[in-house]
Write an enzyme that holds these catalytic residues in place. Sequence first.
Site, mmCIF file in Angstrom:
data_model
loop_
_atom_site.group_PDB
_atom_site.id
_atom_site.type_symbol
_atom_site.label_atom_id
_atom_site.label_comp_id
_atom_site.label_asym_id
_atom_site.label_seq_id
_atom_site.Cartn_x
_atom_site.Cartn_y
_atom_site.Cartn_z
ATOM 1 N N ASN A 9 1.158 -1.355 0.170
ATOM 2 C CA ASN A 9 -0.558 0.371 -0.105
ATOM 3 C C ASN A 9 1.091 0.582 0.205
ATOM 4 O O ASN A 9 1.516 1.255 1.447
ATOM 5 C CB ASN A 9 -0.919 0.080 1.461
ATOM 6 C CG ASN A 9 -1.528 0.737 1.493
ATOM 7 O OD1 ASN A 9 -1.778 1.876 0.740
ATOM 8 N ND2 ASN A 9 -2.184 1.292 2.243
ATOM 9 N N TRP A 10 1.156 1.943 -0.961
ATOM 10 C CA TRP A 10 2.095 3.118 -0.980
ATOM 11 C C TRP A 10 1.535 4.241 -0.581
ATOM 12 O O TRP A 10 2.271 5.081 -0.238
ATOM 13 C CB TRP A 10 2.166 3.339 -2.416
ATOM 14 C CG TRP A 10 2.993 2.801 -3.313
ATOM 15 C CD1 TRP A 10 3.266 1.032 -2.561
ATOM 16 C CD2 TRP A 10 3.600 2.001 -4.844
ATOM 17 N NE1 TRP A 10 4.077 0.752 -3.918
ATOM 18 C CE2 TRP A 10 4.429 0.894 -5.401
ATOM 19 C CE3 TRP A 10 3.155 3.308 -5.921
ATOM 20 C CZ2 TRP A 10 4.485 0.660 -6.236
ATOM 21 C CZ3 TRP A 10 4.143 2.682 -6.349
ATOM 22 C CH2 TRP A 10 4.713 1.863 -7.283
ATOM 23 N N LYS A 11 0.383 4.295 -0.384
ATOM 24 C CA LYS A 11 -0.284 5.255 0.684
ATOM 25 C C LYS A 11 -0.422 6.696 -0.701
ATOM 26 O O LYS A 11 -0.606 6.043 -1.767
ATOM 27 C CB LYS A 11 -0.161 5.087 2.030
ATOM 28 C CG LYS A 11 0.259 4.842 3.016
ATOM 29 C CD LYS A 11 0.214 4.384 3.631
ATOM 30 C CE LYS A 11 0.267 3.009 4.813
ATOM 31 N NZ LYS A 11 0.004 3.480 6.361
ATOM 32 N N HIS A 94 -9.416 1.149 5.502
ATOM 33 C CA HIS A 94 -8.038 0.945 5.993
ATOM 34 C C HIS A 94 -7.900 2.175 6.751
ATOM 35 O O HIS A 94 -9.484 3.080 6.319
ATOM 36 C CB HIS A 94 -7.212 2.067 4.855
ATOM 37 C CG HIS A 94 -5.529 1.297 5.290
ATOM 38 N ND1 HIS A 94 -5.059 2.502 6.524
ATOM 39 C CD2 HIS A 94 -4.672 0.819 5.280
ATOM 40 C CE1 HIS A 94 -3.698 2.526 6.689
ATOM 41 N NE2 HIS A 94 -3.027 1.212 5.766
ATOM 42 N N GLU A 96 -6.500 4.435 8.493
ATOM 43 C CA GLU A 96 -6.931 5.793 7.905
ATOM 44 C C GLU A 96 -7.425 6.470 7.138
ATOM 45 O O GLU A 96 -8.169 7.674 7.983
ATOM 46 C CB GLU A 96 -5.046 6.155 6.915
ATOM 47 C CG GLU A 96 -3.336 6.131 7.857
ATOM 48 C CD GLU A 96 -2.069 5.494 6.903
ATOM 49 O OE1 GLU A 96 -2.930 5.106 5.945
ATOM 50 O OE2 GLU A 96 -1.535 4.408 7.800
ATOM 51 N N GLU A 166 -5.167 -5.093 10.517
ATOM 52 C CA GLU A 166 -3.747 -4.393 11.053
ATOM 53 C C GLU A 166 -4.446 -3.466 12.319
ATOM 54 O O GLU A 166 -4.789 -2.116 12.283
ATOM 55 C CB GLU A 166 -3.928 -3.308 9.666
ATOM 56 C CG GLU A 166 -3.937 -3.694 8.473
ATOM 57 C CD GLU A 166 -3.181 -2.831 7.151
ATOM 58 O OE1 GLU A 166 -2.688 -2.662 6.427
ATOM 59 O OE2 GLU A 166 -3.879 -2.038 7.187
ATOM 60 N N GLY A 172 2.711 1.557 10.637
ATOM 61 C CA GLY A 172 3.802 2.908 10.925
ATOM 62 C C GLY A 172 4.874 3.294 11.943
ATOM 63 O O GLY A 172 5.397 4.552 12.072
ATOM 64 N N SER A 212 3.653 -1.833 10.316
ATOM 65 C CA SER A 212 5.124 -2.744 10.270
ATOM 66 C C SER A 212 5.836 -3.892 10.510
ATOM 67 O O SER A 212 6.759 -4.590 10.986
ATOM 68 C CB SER A 212 5.614 -1.819 12.010
ATOM 69 O OG SER A 212 5.149 -0.944 11.792
ATOM 70 N N GLY A 233 3.178 -1.291 4.147
ATOM 71 C CA GLY A 233 2.977 -0.055 4.095
ATOM 72 C C GLY A 233 4.334 1.005 3.602
ATOM 73 O O GLY A 233 4.661 0.466 2.838
ATOM 74 N N GLY A 234 5.384 1.461 4.653
ATOM 75 C CA GLY A 234 6.462 2.014 4.302
ATOM 76 C C GLY A 234 7.424 0.716 3.948
ATOM 77 O O GLY A 234 7.919 1.298 2.493
HETATM 78 P P1 PGA Z 1 2.727 0.595 8.073
HETATM 79 O O1 PGA Z 1 1.569 0.176 7.026
HETATM 80 O O2 PGA Z 1 3.312 -1.036 6.946
HETATM 81 O O3 PGA Z 1 3.968 1.046 7.438
HETATM 82 O O4 PGA Z 1 2.678 0.253 9.469
HETATM 83 C C1 PGA Z 1 1.029 -0.987 6.715
HETATM 84 C C2 PGA Z 1 -0.320 -0.239 6.411
HETATM 85 O O5 PGA Z 1 -1.233 0.817 6.649
HETATM 86 O O6 PGA Z 1 -0.642 -1.559 5.602
#
Ligand code: PGA
Length: 249
Positions: A9-11, A94, A96, A166, A172, A212, A233-234
């Site tokens: 997920n590149w956000k 998600h 967010e 998640e 993150g 993470s 994510g990251g």
């Molecule tokens: P993260 O994000 O790997 O940066 O913790 C995961 C996600 O939000 O899907």
Amino acid sequence: MRKKIVAGNWKMNNNKTETEALIAALSTKGSFSGVAVKIAPTSIHLSHAVEALSDSAIEVIGQNMHQAENGAYTGEISASMLQSVGVNSVILGHSERRAYFNETDEALAEKVSTAVTHDMEVVFCFGEELEDRKAERHFEVVERQLRKGLFHLEAAAWKTIVLAYEPVWAIGTGETASPEQAQEMHAFIRSLIEKVYGEAVADNVSILYGGSVKPANAQEIFSKPDVDGGLIGGAALNADDFFAIVQSI
Ligand code: PGA
């Protein structure tokens, strides 16, 4: 038999040049087998990503979509818009989106229904906040999110549902759930689905862990029997790290 999946997920990261560079770097990575690999660039780069990866086994997926078919919803994108550029899978729910864009369980249930109507795969995200875990109500919170967001579906619709647990406190933050905490929750989720939909649906649904995940911890998390892959994510923003995670499965 359920699928192993690693999705990035590149956000809201990567402009056009950066998107092209990351896709080019991913394209040069070796082949992978036994795992479905997906990436979710931001919506304006989906079309380019689909074209650039047309010879690759990497699938391009959306980060979000609106529940309506079309209409006066400024700034939104619809299921058929995604499909018209070759995107047939979408991340929904998600944390967010839930936290910053007020996506409610009710709106998510509608989004899920729209995606199912369009025969799209849904990567449905859910997970508890830190206070929930501290108060030991994480199972309750997860059960409520699943019931409200997904349990209106008929059993047959579950063939296109992928779950992504998640925990919000792990996204993150550099803090992951321990492999045991992930397994405990994934086993709980699978048994809940079995209770409501029966063994076949529960056995076939892929349950990803997100929060993470890095090359250094992926293997241990993925080794757990109810963890079928990850939503990254990251670490998905770096081709080497992402592929190291893919190879950990
Ligand atoms: P993260 O994000 O790997 O940066 O913790 C995961 C996600 O939000 O899907």
